[in-house]
Design an enzyme around this catalytic site. Structure first.
Site, PDB file in Angstrom:
ATOM      1  N   ASN A  50      71.020  69.375  13.984  1.00 37.27           N
ATOM      2  CA  ASN A  50      70.694  68.122  14.678  1.00 37.27           C
ATOM      3  C   ASN A  50      71.903  67.442  15.321  1.00 37.27           C
ATOM      4  O   ASN A  50      71.900  66.240  15.543  1.00 37.27           O
ATOM      5  CB  ASN A  50      69.905  67.182  13.749  1.00 37.27           C
ATOM      6  CG  ASN A  50      70.712  66.652  12.599  1.00 37.27           C
ATOM      7  OD1 ASN A  50      71.839  67.085  12.377  1.00 37.27           O
ATOM      8  ND2 ASN A  50      70.170  65.697  11.867  1.00 37.27           N
ATOM      9  N   HIS A  99      76.105  63.614  12.984  1.00 35.19           N
ATOM     10  CA  HIS A  99      75.928  62.799  11.774  1.00 35.19           C
ATOM     11  C   HIS A  99      76.468  61.401  12.062  1.00 35.19           C
ATOM     12  O   HIS A  99      77.446  61.264  12.797  1.00 35.19           O
ATOM     13  CB  HIS A  99      76.716  63.409  10.607  1.00 35.19           C
ATOM     14  CG  HIS A  99      76.859  62.472   9.449  1.00 35.19           C
ATOM     15  ND1 HIS A  99      75.875  62.310   8.507  1.00 35.19           N
ATOM     16  CD2 HIS A  99      77.851  61.612   9.110  1.00 35.19           C
ATOM     17  CE1 HIS A  99      76.269  61.394   7.627  1.00 35.19           C
ATOM     18  NE2 HIS A  99      77.465  60.968   7.973  1.00 35.19           N
ATOM     19  N   LYS A 121      78.365  68.180  14.902  1.00 35.78           N
ATOM     20  CA  LYS A 121      78.080  69.276  13.970  1.00 35.78           C
ATOM     21  C   LYS A 121      78.270  70.654  14.620  1.00 35.78           C
ATOM     22  O   LYS A 121      78.358  70.774  15.842  1.00 35.78           O
ATOM     23  CB  LYS A 121      76.648  69.113  13.441  1.00 35.78           C
ATOM     24  CG  LYS A 121      76.459  67.856  12.583  1.00 35.78           C
ATOM     25  CD  LYS A 121      75.095  67.871  11.913  1.00 35.78           C
ATOM     26  CE  LYS A 121      74.889  66.654  11.021  1.00 35.78           C
ATOM     27  NZ  LYS A 121      73.617  66.715  10.288  1.00 35.78           N
ATOM     28  N   TYR A 171      78.606  65.626   1.219  1.00 37.35           N
ATOM     29  CA  TYR A 171      77.166  65.360   1.128  1.00 37.35           C
ATOM     30  C   TYR A 171      76.698  65.185  -0.322  1.00 37.35           C
ATOM     31  O   TYR A 171      75.508  65.422  -0.611  1.00 37.35           O
ATOM     32  CB  TYR A 171      76.390  66.504   1.784  1.00 37.35           C
ATOM     33  CG  TYR A 171      76.317  66.419   3.303  1.00 37.35           C
ATOM     34  CD1 TYR A 171      75.674  65.352   3.940  1.00 37.35           C
ATOM     35  CD2 TYR A 171      76.863  67.413   4.114  1.00 37.35           C
ATOM     36  CE1 TYR A 171      75.586  65.272   5.324  1.00 37.35           C
ATOM     37  CE2 TYR A 171      76.765  67.340   5.508  1.00 37.35           C
ATOM     38  CZ  TYR A 171      76.127  66.271   6.100  1.00 37.35           C
ATOM     39  OH  TYR A 171      76.027  66.190   7.475  1.00 37.35           O
ATOM     40  N   GLU A 184      83.015  57.988   3.797  1.00 40.13           N
ATOM     41  CA  GLU A 184      83.079  59.113   4.739  1.00 40.13           C
ATOM     42  C   GLU A 184      84.357  59.057   5.584  1.00 40.13           C
ATOM     43  O   GLU A 184      84.987  60.094   5.843  1.00 40.13           O
ATOM     44  CB  GLU A 184      81.820  59.114   5.611  1.00 40.13           C
ATOM     45  CG  GLU A 184      80.577  59.450   4.790  1.00 40.13           C
ATOM     46  CD  GLU A 184      79.263  59.338   5.547  1.00 40.13           C
ATOM     47  OE1 GLU A 184      79.264  58.933   6.730  1.00 40.13           O
ATOM     48  OE2 GLU A 184      78.224  59.688   4.948  1.00 40.13           O
TER      49      GLU A 184
END
Ligand code: CMP
Length: 138
Positions: free
Chosen positions: A113, A116, A10, A50, A127
């Protein structure tokens, strides 16, 4: 049995210069990187990726954050890849992540974070197809 999963390094991790260190953890855990690219998502692309979270209160923050800089989407392969990557990543909120996990090592918050990972076979298939054509995966 050999399985594919999908992952993203990310924008927070890329900004901090942690990309190579995270890839090293992933490779040392036995994952083969079948495909990887560096891109900056548009807001619409982030919203599409998402879409399962579209009703959540954090959807706008999440999709804005995911457009805030370059990311590295990738396809990983190993036995039991989906569950093993989830374990290697640690809990979504790094405050709850176990020692040695990627989020414990590299994540700052539940939004920033670091990584993913797909949570199931059907989401992994969606995905992977969102970012990669079959011929890009070797
Ligand atoms: P990820 O695995 O990419 O999938 C959905 C993301 O939503 C998740 O990682 C978190 O970064 C983010 N997320 C989950 N819960 C929250 C929350 N309460 N606030 C902000 N972001 C969240």
């Amino acid at each position: 049995m050999s399985q594919r999963t999908f992952s993203i390094i990310k924008p927070d991790a890329v900004r901090k210069g942690d990309t190579a260190a995270i890839l090293a953890v992933i490779e040392k855990a036995g994952f083969k990187i079948l495909g990887i690219k560096k891109i900056v998502l548009s807001k619409a692309q982030a919203e599409g990726f998402y879409h399962v979270h579209s009703a959540r209160p954090f959807f706008n923050d999440l999709t804005t954050f995911m457009t805030s800089g370059p990311i590295f989407p990738m396809v990983l392969e190993k036995d039991n890849a989906i569950a093993d990557l989830r374990k290697l990543m640690g809990a979504t909120n790094p405050a709850n992540a176990e020692d040695g996990t990627i989020r414990k090592l590299f994540a700052a918050s539940i939004e920033e974070n670091a990584i993913h990972g797909s949570d199931a076979e059907d989401t992994a298939a969606f995905e992977i197809g969102y970012f990669f054509a079959g011929y890009e995966l070797k």
